[in-house]
Design a protein around this motif. Sequence first.
Motif, PDB file in Angstrom:
ATOM      1  N   ASN A  98       0.872  -1.169   0.000  1.00  0.00           N
ATOM      2  CA  ASN A  98       0.000   0.000   0.000  1.00  0.00           C
ATOM      3  C   ASN A  98       0.914   1.226   0.000  1.00  0.00           C
ATOM      4  N   VAL A  99       0.352   2.381  -0.231  1.00  0.00           N
ATOM      5  CA  VAL A  99       1.156   3.593  -0.364  1.00  0.00           C
ATOM      6  C   VAL A  99       1.918   3.903   0.927  1.00  0.00           C
ATOM      7  N   GLU A 100       1.297   3.682   2.069  1.00  0.00           N
ATOM      8  CA  GLU A 100       1.971   3.944   3.348  1.00  0.00           C
ATOM      9  C   GLU A 100       3.218   3.072   3.488  1.00  0.00           C
ATOM     10  N   ASP A 101       3.085   1.769   3.193  1.00  0.00           N
ATOM     11  CA  ASP A 101       4.235   0.865   3.304  1.00  0.00           C
ATOM     12  C   ASP A 101       5.288   1.158   2.242  1.00  0.00           C
ATOM     13  N   ALA A 102       4.848   1.528   1.026  1.00  0.00           N
ATOM     14  CA  ALA A 102       5.804   1.883  -0.030  1.00  0.00           C
ATOM     15  C   ALA A 102       6.609   3.112   0.371  1.00  0.00           C
ATOM     16  N   THR A 103       5.942   4.078   1.014  1.00  0.00           N
ATOM     17  CA  THR A 103       6.628   5.284   1.485  1.00  0.00           C
ATOM     18  C   THR A 103       7.645   4.931   2.562  1.00  0.00           C
ATOM     19  N   LYS A 104       7.259   4.048   3.492  1.00  0.00           N
ATOM     20  CA  LYS A 104       8.189   3.606   4.536  1.00  0.00           C
ATOM     21  C   LYS A 104       9.382   2.877   3.938  1.00  0.00           C
ATOM     22  N   LEU A 105       9.123   2.018   2.946  1.00  0.00           N
ATOM     23  CA  LEU A 105      10.200   1.276   2.299  1.00  0.00           C
ATOM     24  C   LEU A 105      11.154   2.224   1.582  1.00  0.00           C
ATOM     25  N   ALA A 106      10.624   3.221   0.880  1.00  0.00           N
ATOM     26  CA  ALA A 106      11.467   4.196   0.183  1.00  0.00           C
ATOM     27  C   ALA A 106      12.339   4.959   1.177  1.00  0.00           C
ATOM     28  N   GLN A 107      11.761   5.359   2.309  1.00  0.00           N
ATOM     29  CA  GLN A 107      12.508   6.070   3.336  1.00  0.00           C
ATOM     30  C   GLN A 107      13.592   5.166   3.926  1.00  0.00           C
ATOM     31  N   PHE A 108      13.226   3.911   4.205  1.00  0.00           N
ATOM     32  CA  PHE A 108      14.177   2.943   4.757  1.00  0.00           C
ATOM     33  C   PHE A 108      15.362   2.742   3.812  1.00  0.00           C
ATOM     34  N   LEU A 109      15.093   2.557   2.505  1.00  0.00           N
ATOM     35  CA  LEU A 109      16.168   2.353   1.537  1.00  0.00           C
ATOM     36  C   LEU A 109      17.041   3.597   1.417  1.00  0.00           C
ATOM     37  N   GLY A 110      16.402   4.771   1.425  1.00  0.00           N
ATOM     38  CA  GLY A 110      17.168   6.015   1.358  1.00  0.00           C
ATOM     39  C   GLY A 110      18.110   6.166   2.533  1.00  0.00           C
ATOM     40  N   GLU A 111      17.605   5.884   3.737  1.00  0.00           N
ATOM     41  CA  GLU A 111      18.434   5.977   4.937  1.00  0.00           C
ATOM     42  C   GLU A 111      19.545   4.938   4.925  1.00  0.00           C
ATOM     43  N   ALA A 112      19.248   3.731   4.419  1.00  0.00           N
ATOM     44  CA  ALA A 112      20.265   2.675   4.364  1.00  0.00           C
ATOM     45  C   ALA A 112      21.402   3.060   3.428  1.00  0.00           C
ATOM     46  N   VAL A 113      21.078   3.672   2.301  1.00  0.00           N
ATOM     47  CA  VAL A 113      22.109   4.097   1.355  1.00  0.00           C
ATOM     48  C   VAL A 113      22.955   5.211   1.967  1.00  0.00           C
ATOM     49  N   GLU A 114      22.315   6.154   2.641  1.00  0.00           N
ATOM     50  CA  GLU A 114      23.038   7.279   3.242  1.00  0.00           C
ATOM     51  C   GLU A 114      23.928   6.854   4.407  1.00  0.00           C
ATOM     52  N   SER A 115      23.546   5.809   5.129  1.00  0.00           N
ATOM     53  CA  SER A 115      24.286   5.423   6.329  1.00  0.00           C
ATOM     54  C   SER A 115      25.274   4.283   6.098  1.00  0.00           C
ATOM     55  N   ARG A 116      25.553   3.968   4.840  1.00  0.00           N
ATOM     56  CA  ARG A 116      26.520   2.904   4.560  1.00  0.00           C
ATOM     57  C   ARG A 116      27.871   3.248   5.166  1.00  0.00           C
ATOM     58  N   PRO A 117      28.546   2.244   5.723  1.00  0.00           N
ATOM     59  CA  PRO A 117      29.860   2.525   6.320  1.00  0.00           C
ATOM     60  C   PRO A 117      30.866   2.898   5.225  1.00  0.00           C
ATOM     61  N   PRO A 118      31.839   3.736   5.582  1.00  0.00           N
ATOM     62  CA  PRO A 118      32.844   4.123   4.593  1.00  0.00           C
ATOM     63  C   PRO A 118      33.741   2.938   4.239  1.00  0.00           C
ATOM     64  N   VAL A 119      34.176   2.897   2.990  1.00  0.00           N
ATOM     65  CA  VAL A 119      35.098   1.855   2.549  1.00  0.00           C
ATOM     66  C   VAL A 119      36.389   1.999   3.335  1.00  0.00           C
ATOM     67  N   ALA A 120      36.996   0.871   3.645  1.00  0.00           N
ATOM     68  CA  ALA A 120      38.229   0.869   4.437  1.00  0.00           C
ATOM     69  C   ALA A 120      39.309   1.707   3.764  1.00  0.00           C
ATOM     70  N   SER A 121      40.002   2.482   4.560  1.00  0.00           N
ATOM     71  CA  SER A 121      41.140   3.262   4.085  1.00  0.00           C
ATOM     72  C   SER A 121      42.404   2.515   4.488  1.00  0.00           C
ATOM     73  N   ILE A 122      43.170   2.068   3.505  1.00  0.00           N
ATOM     74  CA  ILE A 122      44.386   1.297   3.754  1.00  0.00           C
ATOM     75  C   ILE A 122      45.584   2.150   3.373  1.00  0.00           C
TER      76      ILE A 122
END
Length: 160
Positions: free
Chosen positions: A59-83
């Motif tokens: 439903n639209v409410e769940d789709a909106t939550k999923l979009a927000q969840f995916l957006g936050e997951a992409v933004e909060s990805r850990p930084p690639v290791a610096s060697i």
Amino acid sequence: MSRIELSGKSHGKGRNGYFQLHSVELMNIPTDPDGQVLNIDFYPRRRVNCVGPARLLLNVEDATKLAQFLGEAVESRPPVASIEHGVLVCECGHRGTPRLEESGYQVSHALVEIVGDTIIASGWDGSSRAVSEEGDAYWLMCNGCGKLHPLPPELHIDWR
């Protein structure tokens, strides 16, 4: 109906194993009592008038939550290791040889050293049938703060 083409670098898992995701189709279905259902199909490259191997009815409410969840997951990805010079340089300030972790497994790996674009490691090398194949990624763990860092794409593992 709306459709997007994906890069083919993402994967889904269906009843026949993993497959590359190549497109996603979205169709608004007005038959829901609220009139607010989105039918989302995920498709592999080859398909002939079939339902995608993965389907979501949201439903639209769940789709909106999923979009927000995916957006936050992409933004909060850990930084690639610096060697630098064969050691992990973490945001916490710690410099040193990290631990090699593998998500999904209950096994240990010993990182011996990092030389150029190669991680030299010992431990379980994937040949044992006694361990499930649930692992999906290797991580470098900072010994100072415990933060997990994804491996830089240029690094590969040489099992010894």
